[in-house]
Design an enzyme around this catalytic site. Sequence first.
Site, PDB file in Angstrom:
ATOM      1  N   TYR A  70       0.823  -1.225   0.000  1.00 49.45           N
ATOM      2  CA  TYR A  70       0.000   0.000   0.000  1.00 49.45           C
ATOM      3  C   TYR A  70       0.848   1.263   0.000  1.00 49.45           C
ATOM      4  O   TYR A  70       0.361   2.359   0.266  1.00 49.45           O
ATOM      5  CB  TYR A  70      -0.925   0.016   1.227  1.00 49.45           C
ATOM      6  CG  TYR A  70      -1.953  -1.090   1.166  1.00 49.45           C
ATOM      7  CD1 TYR A  70      -3.155  -0.912   0.494  1.00 49.45           C
ATOM      8  CD2 TYR A  70      -1.696  -2.323   1.755  1.00 49.45           C
ATOM      9  CE1 TYR A  70      -4.076  -1.931   0.407  1.00 49.45           C
ATOM     10  CE2 TYR A  70      -2.614  -3.358   1.673  1.00 49.45           C
ATOM     11  CZ  TYR A  70      -3.808  -3.151   0.997  1.00 49.45           C
ATOM     12  OH  TYR A  70      -4.710  -4.163   0.908  1.00 49.45           O
ATOM     13  N   SER A  71       2.130   1.107  -0.304  1.00 44.96           N
ATOM     14  CA  SER A  71       3.080   2.218  -0.143  1.00 44.96           C
ATOM     15  C   SER A  71       2.813   3.388  -1.096  1.00 44.96           C
ATOM     16  O   SER A  71       2.807   3.226  -2.323  1.00 44.96           O
ATOM     17  CB  SER A  71       4.489   1.672  -0.375  1.00 44.96           C
ATOM     18  OG  SER A  71       5.383   2.717  -0.660  1.00 44.96           O
ATOM     19  N   ASN A  72       2.656   4.567  -0.514  1.00 42.77           N
ATOM     20  CA  ASN A  72       2.508   5.777  -1.337  1.00 42.77           C
ATOM     21  C   ASN A  72       3.803   6.054  -2.096  1.00 42.77           C
ATOM     22  O   ASN A  72       3.783   6.620  -3.188  1.00 42.77           O
ATOM     23  CB  ASN A  72       2.185   6.994  -0.458  1.00 42.77           C
ATOM     24  CG  ASN A  72       0.821   6.874   0.188  1.00 42.77           C
ATOM     25  OD1 ASN A  72      -0.114   6.391  -0.429  1.00 42.77           O
ATOM     26  ND2 ASN A  72       0.709   7.296   1.438  1.00 42.77           N
ATOM     27  N   HIS A  73       4.916   5.656  -1.496  1.00 41.73           N
ATOM     28  CA  HIS A  73       6.217   5.876  -2.147  1.00 41.73           C
ATOM     29  C   HIS A  73       6.345   5.022  -3.417  1.00 41.73           C
ATOM     30  O   HIS A  73       6.853   5.489  -4.442  1.00 41.73           O
ATOM     31  CB  HIS A  73       7.330   5.561  -1.141  1.00 41.73           C
ATOM     32  CG  HIS A  73       8.687   5.485  -1.755  1.00 41.73           C
ATOM     33  ND1 HIS A  73       9.306   6.577  -2.320  1.00 41.73           N
ATOM     34  CD2 HIS A  73       9.537   4.435  -1.918  1.00 41.73           C
ATOM     35  CE1 HIS A  73      10.487   6.207  -2.798  1.00 41.73           C
ATOM     36  NE2 HIS A  73      10.649   4.919  -2.576  1.00 41.73           N
ATOM     37  N   ILE A  74       5.869   3.791  -3.355  1.00 43.32           N
ATOM     38  CA  ILE A  74       5.874   2.923  -4.549  1.00 43.32           C
ATOM     39  C   ILE A  74       5.000   3.560  -5.636  1.00 43.32           C
ATOM     40  O   ILE A  74       5.407   3.690  -6.800  1.00 43.32           O
ATOM     41  CB  ILE A  74       5.366   1.498  -4.188  1.00 43.32           C
ATOM     42  CG1 ILE A  74       6.440   0.735  -3.396  1.00 43.32           C
ATOM     43  CG2 ILE A  74       4.908   0.705  -5.402  1.00 43.32           C
ATOM     44  CD1 ILE A  74       7.651   0.292  -4.200  1.00 43.32           C
TER      45      ILE A  74
END
Length: 314
Positions: A70-74
Amino acid sequence: MKSLNTLQEFTPLTPLNHPLFDEKAIQVWIKRDDLNHPTIQGNKLHKLKYNLAEAGQLGKKSLLTFGGAYSNHIAATAAAGYSYGFKTIGFIRGDELANQPEKWSPTLQTAYQNGMQLHFLNRMDYRQKTRAHFFQQLQQQFPDSYILPEGGTNNLAIQGFEELSQQLAMQCPDWTHLYSAVGTGGTLAGLIKFSAFFCNQPRHILGVATLKQASYLIPTIEQLSGVRHNQQGLAQWQLLLDYCGQGYGKENSEIYATRKWFEEQFDIPLDPVYTNKMIYGFLEQLATGNIPPGSKVILYHSGGLQGRSPEKQI
Ligand SMILES: Cc1ncc(COP(=O)(O)O)c(C=O)c1O
């Protein structure tokens, strides 16, 4: 390929009016960095800007990074690669997802649609990502790649917060308190480092930890910002550990209710992992008398709205 100069946006500092704030005699604003870019949103834009420039200068063809499902960075790295002409490679925590694309989160699906090559690591291997030998192996295996750490926090990411701090100083020169959500600590470190450059009165920078037992982040934030925790000075900062509920990615009933209340009162969306806890922490501090009358408070909306899928709204 678009110019990196487009990666600079002046976002509104919106006043929040509410009887609760009048009662406590404080003024409150929200810095709407959720509006700074359609796909590389919020703090991610600041963290990636100088890293993308560096990757380009080094002649790297791809961006390689790490994150959870769920990473916003990804999501932001995949979108940045798509928009600015880099291939992207994501090492994702959890090998159970490898052969089950139907179970991928909306974040992973979008990253994949943006061309990110996804590699799934089991949790033990994933933990190796900060080890020097693992990094060297990766760099040998992917020589054309610019490697970004999990969450995108490094010295160039910190540099990206100078412009934001300048904007805040222009929009509200005498702000006294700034609240920001903390994951890896890079965003807070950037805000601390540059807040002191644009003021001549003490400012309080409060980081609301979104994960449990986050005090281990303090030395990293001290090192990245160059300012000691709780030190007297122009930029005084503190990591607030008590407002993370049951831990990272978990939204207990109180935090959920606070998010809903805020969204209803101000018609501003929050994300269910970071900015919800930042607002909760601020309101709890206000209720317990930690914000003196006369304070001018800025709440930093660091984005993360791509994570507002129905699945994630616990
Ligand atoms: C929307 C949002 N806000 C805040 C943070 C926290 O930022 P940092 O990891 O720099 O502490 C993150 C995480 O990376 C995020 O995605």
